[in-house]
Scaffold this active site. Structure first.
Site, short mmCIF file in Angstrom:
data_model
loop_
_atom_site.label_atom_id
_atom_site.label_comp_id
_atom_site.label_asym_id
_atom_site.label_seq_id
_atom_site.Cartn_x
_atom_site.Cartn_y
_atom_site.Cartn_z
N LYS A 1 1.02 -1.45 -0.44
CA LYS A 1 0.39 -0.16 -0.52
C LYS A 1 0.68 1.33 -0.16
O LYS A 1 0.65 2.63 -0.92
CB LYS A 1 -1.18 -0.02 0.71
N ASP B 1 -10.85 2.41 1.99
CA ASP B 1 -11.29 2.11 3.55
C ASP B 1 -11.55 2.84 3.92
O ASP B 1 -12.35 2.62 4.85
CB ASP B 1 -9.54 1.48 3.74
P1 NAP Z 1 -1.23 -4.45 11.03
O1 NAP Z 1 -1.11 -3.43 10.44
O2 NAP Z 1 -0.36 -5.36 11.30
O3 NAP Z 1 -1.58 -3.77 12.52
C1 NAP Z 1 -2.03 -5.74 13.44
C2 NAP Z 1 -2.40 -4.92 14.55
O4 NAP Z 1 -2.77 -5.71 15.58
C3 NAP Z 1 -1.75 -4.46 15.66
O5 NAP Z 1 -1.79 -2.91 16.43
C4 NAP Z 1 -0.96 -5.77 16.50
O6 NAP Z 1 -0.51 -4.60 17.91
C5 NAP Z 1 -2.86 -6.21 16.26
N1 NAP Z 1 -2.45 -6.87 16.87
C6 NAP Z 1 -1.91 -8.61 16.38
N2 NAP Z 1 -2.41 -9.47 17.27
C7 NAP Z 1 -2.39 -9.42 18.45
C8 NAP Z 1 -2.56 -9.94 20.05
N3 NAP Z 1 -2.75 -11.08 19.92
N4 NAP Z 1 -3.45 -9.11 20.80
C9 NAP Z 1 -3.94 -8.28 20.44
N5 NAP Z 1 -3.22 -7.11 19.48
C10 NAP Z 1 -3.06 -8.26 18.58
O7 NAP Z 1 -2.19 -5.03 10.40
P2 NAP Z 1 -3.68 -4.33 10.42
O8 NAP Z 1 -3.84 -4.01 8.10
O9 NAP Z 1 -3.69 -2.88 10.58
O10 NAP Z 1 -5.06 -4.76 9.69
C11 NAP Z 1 -5.43 -4.97 11.19
C12 NAP Z 1 -6.96 -6.15 10.79
O11 NAP Z 1 -7.89 -5.52 10.42
C13 NAP Z 1 -6.76 -7.55 10.24
O12 NAP Z 1 -7.28 -8.77 10.90
C14 NAP Z 1 -7.40 -7.27 8.92
O13 NAP Z 1 -7.85 -8.62 8.46
C15 NAP Z 1 -8.37 -6.49 9.12
N6 NAP Z 1 -8.76 -5.61 8.31
C16 NAP Z 1 -10.24 -6.04 7.65
C17 NAP Z 1 -10.08 -5.09 6.87
C18 NAP Z 1 -12.16 -5.47 5.50
O14 NAP Z 1 -12.67 -4.84 4.79
N7 NAP Z 1 -12.74 -6.17 6.47
C19 NAP Z 1 -9.74 -4.20 5.81
C20 NAP Z 1 -8.07 -4.30 6.57
C21 NAP Z 1 -7.87 -4.50 7.82
P3 NAP Z 1 0.62 -4.53 18.38
O15 NAP Z 1 0.94 -3.03 17.82
O16 NAP Z 1 1.05 -4.47 19.61
O17 NAP Z 1 1.37 -5.75 17.25
#
Ligand code: NAP
Length: 284
Positions: free
Chosen positions: A70, A106
Site C-alpha cells: 500500500k 478503506d
Molecule cells: P497491522 O498493520 O499488521 O496491525 C496489526 C495490529 O493488530 C497491531 O495493532 C497489533 O498490535 C495488533 N495485534 C496483533 N496480534 C494481536 C494480539 N494477539 N492481541 C492484540 N493485538 C494484536 O494490520 P492491519 O492492516 O491494521 O489489519 C488489522 C486487521 O484488520 C487484520 O485482521 C485485517 O484482516 C483486518 N482488516 C479488515 C479489513 C476489511 O475490509 N474487513 C480491512 C483492513 C484490515 P501490536 O502493535 O502490539 O503488534
C-alpha cells in the site's frame, strides 16, 4: 452493433492467492453483465513501484492494492486523492487523463456499514473504543473523525504504538490509554471496534472481556475469517449488537469497481452469501 472492449482490473499483493477480491468483483461483473475481468496479480515488493508505474503503459483500468504494497502504491502515483493523502497509503490505483492516481477506499468501506447500522446522527453521539494501532486502525480513526465522533479512546497491545498514532493524529477528541486499562475502556464505550489482527483464524483471540460492556453497545470487528469472531460471540452473549468485517470488505470494493468498470454495483446485489460460502469451502 459493436461489442464493448472488455476492461481489465485486478488486485496486487504478495502473497495474493488468499484474496477474496477476484471473486467479489467477478460476481458483480457477471450479475451486472459488464464486459470485463478482474484477476489477482502477485507483485514482488522489491519491484512494486516500477510495476505500478508501468500500469500507465498498459490497458489495465486500475488495481486494488493490499499488504504489503500500500505504501509503494502511494509512492508510485502521480497524484493522490484526499482520502489517500489522509492515510498516506493507497489501496486503489487508477488512471485519469494519462496520470496514475492513488486512492483509498478503506475510509468509505469502514464508514458505510457503520452508518447503515447506526445512522449518521447516532454516530455523532457515541463514545468509541478502537483496538489496534496498525494500518486498519488509521483508516478507522480517519473515518470516525470525518464522521464527527465526539470521543475516541485508542488502545493497543503495544502501548507506544497507540500513543504514537494518537500523537500523529493530534486532535482533542482522540486519546490513547494503556493496554492495562482495556477493561475500564470497554465499560465506557458505546461502540467497540476491533482493528487489530487478534481473533483471525489461526491467531490468538483478543485478550479482552466484554463482561462489563454497555448493554446495547455495538461491537464492529474488522476481521472476516471467521465470519463470527470470538469477540462477536462475547458481544451477543452480553446483549450487545455486532457488525462483521465482510461488510467493510464489500463496501470498500464497491467504489473501486466504479473506478475500474464505470458503474456502481447496486446495493441489492449482495455478494455476502457467496463470499461466506467461498470462505467456508476454502474456494477462492
Ligand atoms: P497491522 O498493520 O499488521 O496491525 C496489526 C495490529 O493488530 C497491531 O495493532 C497489533 O498490535 C495488533 N495485534 C496483533 N496480534 C494481536 C494480539 N494477539 N492481541 C492484540 N493485538 C494484536 O494490520 P492491519 O492492516 O491494521 O489489519 C488489522 C486487521 O484488520 C487484520 O485482521 C485485517 O484482516 C483486518 N482488516 C479488515 C479489513 C476489511 O475490509 N474487513 C480491512 C483492513 C484490515 P501490536 O502493535 O502490539 O503488534
Amino acid at each position: 452493433m459493436s461489442r464493448p472492449i472488455p476492461k481489465l482490473a485486478g488486485v496486487c499483493g504478495w502473497p495474493i492467492h488468499h484474496s477474496l477480491s477476484p471473486l467479489l468483483h467477478s460476481y458483480w461483473l457477471k450479475e451486472m453483465k459488464v464486459a470485463g475481468a478482474y484477476v489477482a496479480f502477485a507483485v514482488n515488493p522489491k519491484n512494486a513501484v516500477e510495476a505500478f508505474r508501468s500500469l500507465k503503459r498498459t490497458s489495465i483500468s486500475g488495481v486494488n492494492v493490499t499488504l504489503p504494497l500500500k505504501s509503494a502504491a502511494f509512492s508510485a502515483a502521480d497524484l493522490a486523492t484526499e482520502e489517500a493523502q489522509k492515510l498516506g497509503v493507497a489501496n486503489c490505483l487508477y488512471k485519469s487523463r494519462g496520470q496514475l492516481v492513488a486512492h483509498n477506499t478503506d475510509l468509505e468501506g469502514f464508514a458505510a456499514p457503520l452508518i447503515a447500522k447506526l445512522g449518521a446522527a447516532r454516530v455523532q453521539n457515541v463514545s468509541v473504543l478502537v483496538i489496534g494501532a496498525g494500518g486498519a486502525s488509521r483508516a478507522v480513526l480517519g473515518a470516525l473523525l470525518s464522521l464527527g465522533v465526539p470521543e475516541i479512546c485508542l488502545i493497543n497491545r503495544t502501548d507506544e504504538k497507540a500513543e504514537d498514532l494518537a500523537g500523529q493524529v493530534n486532535v482533542p477528541s482522540l486519546y490513547a490509554l494503556p493496554w492495562e486499562q482495556r477493561q475500564e475502556a470497554v465499560g465506557r464505550a458505546d461502540l467497540i471496534i476491533n482493528a487489530s489482527a487478534a481473533g483471525m483464524s489461526g491467531k490468538p483471540d483478543l485478550d479482552i472481556s466484554l463482561e462489563n460492556g454497555r448493554s446495547g453497545a455495538l461491537v464492529y470487528d474488522l476481521i472476516y475469517t471467521p465470519r463470527v469472531t470470538s469477540l462477536m460471540k462475547q458481544a451477543k452473549a452480553h446483549d450487545m449488537d455486532t457488525l462483521g468485517g465482510l461488510e467493510m470488505l464489500i463496501a470498500q470494493a464497491r467504489p473501486s469497481f466504479k473506478l475500474f468498470f464505470g458503474q456502481t454495483p447496486p446495493m441489492d446485489l449482495n455478494p455476502t452469501h457467496m463470499l461466506f460460502e467461498a470462505l467456508e469451502s476454502g474456494r477462492r
